[in-house]
Design a protein around this motif. Structure first.
Motif, PDB file in Angstrom:
ATOM      1  N   VAL A 189      51.049  37.137  47.096  1.00 45.69           N
ATOM      2  CA  VAL A 189      50.270  37.995  48.001  1.00 45.69           C
ATOM      3  C   VAL A 189      50.543  39.466  47.703  1.00 45.69           C
ATOM      4  O   VAL A 189      49.609  40.281  47.653  1.00 45.69           O
ATOM      5  N   CYS A 190      51.807  39.825  47.481  1.00 43.59           N
ATOM      6  CA  CYS A 190      52.142  41.235  47.198  1.00 43.59           C
ATOM      7  C   CYS A 190      51.622  41.683  45.834  1.00 43.59           C
ATOM      8  O   CYS A 190      51.139  42.808  45.691  1.00 43.59           O
ATOM      9  N   SER A 191      51.723  40.817  44.838  1.00 42.53           N
ATOM     10  CA  SER A 191      51.318  41.214  43.485  1.00 42.53           C
ATOM     11  C   SER A 191      49.810  41.302  43.333  1.00 42.53           C
ATOM     12  O   SER A 191      49.305  42.211  42.691  1.00 42.53           O
ATOM     13  N   LEU A 192      49.097  40.331  43.902  1.00 42.16           N
ATOM     14  CA  LEU A 192      47.637  40.335  43.745  1.00 42.16           C
ATOM     15  C   LEU A 192      46.958  41.285  44.706  1.00 42.16           C
ATOM     16  O   LEU A 192      45.836  41.716  44.453  1.00 42.16           O
ATOM     17  N   ASP A 193      47.616  41.615  45.826  1.00 40.70           N
ATOM     18  CA  ASP A 193      47.101  42.541  46.830  1.00 40.70           C
ATOM     19  C   ASP A 193      45.730  42.087  47.322  1.00 40.70           C
ATOM     20  O   ASP A 193      45.644  41.248  48.188  1.00 40.70           O
ATOM     21  N   ASP A 194      44.669  42.628  46.786  1.00 40.07           N
ATOM     22  CA  ASP A 194      43.324  42.216  47.180  1.00 40.07           C
ATOM     23  C   ASP A 194      42.803  41.250  46.116  1.00 40.07           C
ATOM     24  O   ASP A 194      42.522  41.658  44.989  1.00 40.07           O
ATOM     25  N   PRO A 195      42.654  39.950  46.430  1.00 38.03           N
ATOM     26  CA  PRO A 195      42.239  38.983  45.409  1.00 38.03           C
ATOM     27  C   PRO A 195      40.829  39.214  44.890  1.00 38.03           C
ATOM     28  O   PRO A 195      40.495  38.775  43.800  1.00 38.03           O
ATOM     29  N   LYS A 196      40.018  39.938  45.627  1.00 37.88           N
ATOM     30  CA  LYS A 196      38.635  40.161  45.195  1.00 37.88           C
ATOM     31  C   LYS A 196      38.539  41.240  44.109  1.00 37.88           C
ATOM     32  O   LYS A 196      37.465  41.441  43.541  1.00 37.88           O
ATOM     33  N   ARG A 197      39.640  41.897  43.800  1.00 38.61           N
ATOM     34  CA  ARG A 197      39.580  42.912  42.737  1.00 38.61           C
ATOM     35  C   ARG A 197      39.541  42.280  41.349  1.00 38.61           C
ATOM     36  O   ARG A 197      39.210  42.941  40.373  1.00 38.61           O
ATOM     37  N   PHE A 198      39.870  40.991  41.264  1.00 35.25           N
ATOM     38  CA  PHE A 198      39.789  40.274  39.996  1.00 35.25           C
ATOM     39  C   PHE A 198      38.467  39.523  39.962  1.00 35.25           C
ATOM     40  O   PHE A 198      38.107  38.834  40.906  1.00 35.25           O
ATOM     41  N   ARG A 199      37.748  39.660  38.863  1.00 38.89           N
ATOM     42  CA  ARG A 199      36.444  39.021  38.753  1.00 38.89           C
ATOM     43  C   ARG A 199      36.523  37.579  38.279  1.00 38.89           C
ATOM     44  O   ARG A 199      35.629  36.797  38.528  1.00 38.89           O
ATOM     45  N   SER A 200      37.586  37.245  37.548  1.00 42.02           N
ATOM     46  CA  SER A 200      37.656  35.903  36.985  1.00 42.02           C
ATOM     47  C   SER A 200      39.107  35.438  36.909  1.00 42.02           C
ATOM     48  O   SER A 200      40.044  36.220  37.068  1.00 42.02           O
ATOM     49  N   ALA A 201      39.259  34.159  36.633  1.00 40.49           N
ATOM     50  CA  ALA A 201      40.592  33.579  36.471  1.00 40.49           C
ATOM     51  C   ALA A 201      41.296  34.175  35.257  1.00 40.49           C
ATOM     52  O   ALA A 201      42.522  34.339  35.261  1.00 40.49           O
ATOM     53  N   ALA A 202      40.540  34.512  34.234  1.00 39.88           N
ATOM     54  CA  ALA A 202      41.127  35.115  33.033  1.00 39.88           C
ATOM     55  C   ALA A 202      41.757  36.466  33.363  1.00 39.88           C
ATOM     56  O   ALA A 202      42.819  36.807  32.831  1.00 39.88           O
ATOM     57  N   GLU A 203      41.120  37.237  34.241  1.00 41.86           N
ATOM     58  CA  GLU A 203      41.680  38.533  34.626  1.00 41.86           C
ATOM     59  C   GLU A 203      42.985  38.367  35.399  1.00 41.86           C
ATOM     60  O   GLU A 203      43.923  39.129  35.198  1.00 41.86           O
ATOM     61  N   VAL A 204      43.039  37.376  36.282  1.00 35.93           N
ATOM     62  CA  VAL A 204      44.248  37.150  37.072  1.00 35.93           C
ATOM     63  C   VAL A 204      45.400  36.727  36.168  1.00 35.93           C
ATOM     64  O   VAL A 204      46.509  37.257  36.258  1.00 35.93           O
ATOM     65  N   SER A 205      45.148  35.783  35.277  1.00 40.27           N
ATOM     66  CA  SER A 205      46.219  35.312  34.407  1.00 40.27           C
ATOM     67  C   SER A 205      46.631  36.388  33.402  1.00 40.27           C
ATOM     68  O   SER A 205      47.806  36.485  33.033  1.00 40.27           O
ATOM     69  N   SER A 206      45.703  37.210  32.977  1.00 34.63           N
ATOM     70  CA  SER A 206      46.039  38.316  32.089  1.00 34.63           C
ATOM     71  C   SER A 206      46.877  39.363  32.814  1.00 34.63           C
ATOM     72  O   SER A 206      47.818  39.923  32.251  1.00 34.63           O
ATOM     73  N   TYR A 207      46.543  39.617  34.081  1.00 38.29           N
ATOM     74  CA  TYR A 207      47.308  40.569  34.890  1.00 38.29           C
ATOM     75  C   TYR A 207      48.766  40.133  35.012  1.00 38.29           C
ATOM     76  O   TYR A 207      49.674  40.953  34.947  1.00 38.29           O
ATOM     77  N   ALA A 208      48.990  38.834  35.165  1.00 40.12           N
ATOM     78  CA  ALA A 208      50.350  38.319  35.311  1.00 40.12           C
ATOM     79  C   ALA A 208      51.053  38.144  33.972  1.00 40.12           C
ATOM     80  O   ALA A 208      52.247  37.842  33.944  1.00 40.12           O
ATOM     81  N   GLY A 209      50.352  38.320  32.862  1.00 42.55           N
ATOM     82  CA  GLY A 209      50.970  38.183  31.547  1.00 42.55           C
ATOM     83  C   GLY A 209      51.140  36.745  31.110  1.00 42.55           C
ATOM     84  O   GLY A 209      52.011  36.433  30.302  1.00 42.55           O
ATOM     85  N   LEU A 210      50.322  35.851  31.612  1.00 38.20           N
ATOM     86  CA  LEU A 210      50.430  34.437  31.280  1.00 38.20           C
ATOM     87  C   LEU A 210      49.365  33.972  30.293  1.00 38.20           C
ATOM     88  O   LEU A 210      49.156  32.776  30.131  1.00 38.20           O
ATOM     89  N   THR A 211      48.704  34.906  29.628  1.00 35.15           N
ATOM     90  CA  THR A 211      47.714  34.539  28.619  1.00 35.15           C
ATOM     91  C   THR A 211      48.314  34.697  27.232  1.00 35.15           C
ATOM     92  O   THR A 211      49.164  35.561  27.008  1.00 35.15           O
ATOM     93  N   PRO A 212      47.890  33.880  26.283  1.00 32.38           N
ATOM     94  CA  PRO A 212      48.445  33.995  24.933  1.00 32.38           C
ATOM     95  C   PRO A 212      47.949  35.251  24.218  1.00 32.38           C
ATOM     96  O   PRO A 212      46.834  35.708  24.426  1.00 32.38           O
ATOM     97  N   ARG A 213      48.817  35.788  23.401  1.00 33.44           N
ATOM     98  CA  ARG A 213      48.490  36.972  22.603  1.00 33.44           C
ATOM     99  C   ARG A 213      47.596  36.542  21.439  1.00 33.44           C
ATOM    100  O   ARG A 213      47.858  35.548  20.783  1.00 33.44           O
ATOM    101  N   LEU A 214      46.533  37.283  21.200  1.00 30.62           N
ATOM    102  CA  LEU A 214      45.622  36.999  20.106  1.00 30.62           C
ATOM    103  C   LEU A 214      46.006  37.879  18.923  1.00 30.62           C
ATOM    104  O   LEU A 214      46.037  39.109  19.044  1.00 30.62           O
ATOM    105  N   ILE A 215      46.298  37.254  17.794  1.00 27.38           N
ATOM    106  CA  ILE A 215      46.721  37.980  16.604  1.00 27.38           C
ATOM    107  C   ILE A 215      45.622  37.819  15.550  1.00 27.38           C
ATOM    108  O   ILE A 215      45.355  36.710  15.092  1.00 27.38           O
ATOM    109  N   GLU A 216      44.986  38.933  15.191  1.00 24.64           N
ATOM    110  CA  GLU A 216      43.891  38.900  14.238  1.00 24.64           C
ATOM    111  C   GLU A 216      44.132  39.921  13.133  1.00 24.64           C
ATOM    112  O   GLU A 216      44.595  41.021  13.375  1.00 24.64           O
ATOM    113  N   SER A 217      43.792  39.514  11.936  1.00 21.41           N
ATOM    114  CA  SER A 217      43.878  40.412  10.798  1.00 21.41           C
ATOM    115  C   SER A 217      42.919  39.891   9.735  1.00 21.41           C
ATOM    116  O   SER A 217      43.115  38.784   9.204  1.00 21.41           O
TER     117      SER A 217
END
Length: 159
Positions: free
Chosen positions: A44-72
């Motif tokens: 509750v404290c970290s997400l504050d207003d849940p409507k500020r995130f548009r998608s599940a990907a944004e929420v998981s990215s905010y928390a740092g739980l998404t995999p890093r994409l390495i491209e070259s």
């Protein structure tokens, strides 16, 4: 000194419990099996207003739980999680994911599916479960609906 610190911790925990009892979003998140008062408060404290995130990907990215994409050039691969955002939230989610994995049938099947039966992939699957749990908790906050237990996955009928 240790007794004095334990007394201070007990006072703080009592105060946090009182605040959590009065907070409706925290009580809503506590309906999830395995989610305790401290994780509910952290979400509750970290997400504050849940409507500020548009998608599940944004929420998981905010928390740092998404995999890093390495491209070259033509090479593209997925690495470890990004670890951006609140580390306390991320750490608590991973610890609670271990508990949820033991208590919920849907979590057991999710971890088994992600780990593909390999013992070496269990920690990867638990981090994926932590991300899934965060997304479910965010959806609960956004729609203001209590936890409902997921049933087993539907079986395909052979025709």
């Amino acid at each position: 000194l240790l007794e004095a610190l334990n007394a201070q911790v007990a006072v703080m925990e009592k105060k946090l419990d009182e605040l959590g009892e009065a907070d409706a979003p925290t009580q809503l998140l506590r309906t999830a099996n395995g989610v305790g008062p401290r994780l509910a408060e952290a979400v509750v404290c970290s997400l504050d207003d849940p409507k500020r995130f548009r998608s599940a990907a944004e929420v998981s990215s905010y928390a740092g739980l998404t995999p890093r994409l390495i491209e070259s050039g033509t090479m593209s691969r997925v690495g470890r999680i990004t670890r951006r955002g609140p580390s306390l939230l991320r750490g608590m989610l991973i610890e609670v994911a271990w508990i949820v994995w033991r208590k919920n049938a849907w979590a057991k099947s999710f971890v088994a599916r992600v780990s593909r039966g390999m013992k070496s992939r269990k920690k990867i699957a638990i981090v994926a479960l932590a991300r899934r749990l965060l997304v479910k908790l965010w959806a609960m906050l956004r729609t203001n609906t209590p936890w409902r237990e997921l049933g087993p996955p539907p079986t395909q009928a052979v025709t």
